[in-house]
Enzyme design. Structure first.
Site, short mmCIF file in Angstrom:
data_model
loop_
_atom_site.label_atom_id
_atom_site.label_comp_id
_atom_site.label_asym_id
_atom_site.label_seq_id
_atom_site.Cartn_x
_atom_site.Cartn_y
_atom_site.Cartn_z
N SER A 141 40.30 52.27 45.53
CA SER A 141 40.11 51.90 44.46
C SER A 141 38.77 51.64 45.08
CB SER A 141 40.38 50.56 43.45
OG SER A 141 39.25 50.51 42.36
N TYR A 154 42.71 41.30 43.32
CA TYR A 154 42.73 43.34 43.16
C TYR A 154 42.03 43.57 44.34
CZ TYR A 154 42.34 47.52 40.70
OH TYR A 154 42.58 49.13 40.55
#
Ligand code: NJP
Length: 246
Positions: A141, A154
Site C-alpha cells: 500500500s 495498518y
C-alpha cells in the site's frame, strides 16, 4: 511474457482488486485460482470468467490458516498441474486511533495482512522452486510510504509486506528465477473501508469521498504489467496513486 496457461493463485478474489485482477489475468489466458472465504461471490466470478472464455477454479480458504493455503495449492495442482504465480492480495483496513485500543482489530490486521502473506509464500514456494521460476506479487500500500490518521497499525502491516517483498526478491530472484513485486496503491474504490468501526475515523473520511479514486481495474493493470515482463525483468515496486491524491 504470455500468461497463456500460467496458473496463478489470487487471494482476496471475492471483491475489489482481487476480483478485477482475476478477470484481467483470466482474460489474458491465465488459469486463475480464486481464493477467499465467500463461496457465493467466488462461484459468481468463476461463472463470469468462464462465460467470457477464461479458466478459473474456486478454492475456498482463509489466508490466516496455513492448512487452507496448502489445500488451495493442492487443488490448483490437481486442476492445472503446476503453479506459476501467487498474488497475495487479501487484506483488511479497520483504521482506528491507537488510544482506542481496538486490539482485536490490530490482531486481525496482523493475521491477515502480514501472516496471510507469509502463509501464502510458505505454501506456494516449494511449487515455484519445482518449476524453476515464477512470480510472487504482494499487495502492499501507499500506507507503506506514509502514515495517515488512524493508520498506525495498518501502515505498519503494509510496511512489513513491502520490506518482506524486498527480502524475498533478493533471496529468490537471483537463485530461483522467482520474481517478486510489491504493489503499493493509493485510494481505490473498493469495500476496504467497510471494516472501520472507529466513529472518529468514519467522520474524517470526507476527503476521500470528494476525490476521484483509482478503480480496481487500474491495479489489475499494474499487476498484469508486472507479470508480463520478460523473466530477466523484476518489477520491484509499483507505487500507484490517484492523480488527485496528495
Ligand atoms: O478490498 P476488499 P480491496 N482470508 O475489501 C479478502 C490493499 N489496498 O480490494 O474472505 C481470505 O474489496 C476478502 O474476501 P472474503 C488492501 O490492503 C487497498 O481494496 O470473501 N481472504 C476480499 O476478497 C488489500 O490488501 C486499497 O471476505 C480474506 C478481500 O480480502 C488489497 O488491496 C489501498 C480474508 C478484500 O477485498 C485488496 O483490498 C491500498 C481472509 N482471512 C491497498 N480476509 C484501497 N482499496 O484503497 C479478507 O493502499 N479477505
Amino acid at each position: 511474457m504470455n500468461l497463456e496457461n500460467k496458473t496463478i493463485i489470487i487471494t482476496g478474489a471475492s471483491s475489489g482488486i482481487g476480483e478485477a485482477t482475476a478477470e484481467k489475468l483470466a482474460g489474458n489466458g491465465a488459469n486463475v485460482v480464486l481464493m477467499a472465504r465467500s463461496e457465493d461471490k467466488l462461484e459468481t466470478l468463476k461463472n463470469k470468467i468462464e462465460a467470457n472464455g477464461g479458466k478459473a477454479i474456486v478454492a475456498l480458504g482463509d489466508v490466516t490458516k496455513k492448512e487452507d493455503f496448502d489445500n488451495v495449492v493442492n487443488k490448483a495442482v490437481a486442476a492445472y498441474g503446476k503453479i506459476d504465480g501467487l498474488i497475495n492480495n487479501a487484506g483488511l483496513m479497520p483504521l482506528s486511533y491507537v488510544e482506542k485500543l481496538k486490539t482485536s482489530e490490530w490482531d486481525k490486521m496482523v493475521d491477515v495482512n502480514i501472516k496471510g502473506v507469509l502463509n501464502g509464500v510458505a505454501s506456494v514456494l516449494p511449487k515455484l522452486k519445482e518449476n524453476k521460476g515464477g512470480d510472487i506479487i504482494n499487495v502492499s500500500s501507499m500506507a507503506a510510504h506514509r502514515y495517515f490518521p488512524g493508520g498506525a497499525v495498518y501502515c505498519a502491516t503494509k510496511s512489513a509486506v513491502k520490506m518482506f517483498s524486498e527480502g524475498l526478491r533478493q533471496e529468490l530472484a537471483p537463485k530461483y528465477g522467482i520474481n517478486v513485486t510489491s504493489i503499493e496503491p493509493g485510494a481505490v474504490a473498493t469495500n476496504l473501508t467497510s471494516t472501520i468501526t472507529d466513529e472518529d475515523i468514519k467522520e474524517n473520511m470526507s476527503d476521500m469521498k470528494e476525490m476521484t479514486t483509482l478503480e480496481s481495474e487500474d491495479i489489475a493493470n499494474a499487476i498484469h504489467y508486472a507479470l508480463t515482463q520478460p523473466a530477466r525483468v523484476n518489477i520491484n515496486d509499483v507505487y500507484i496513486v490517484p492523480s488527485e491524491q496528495k
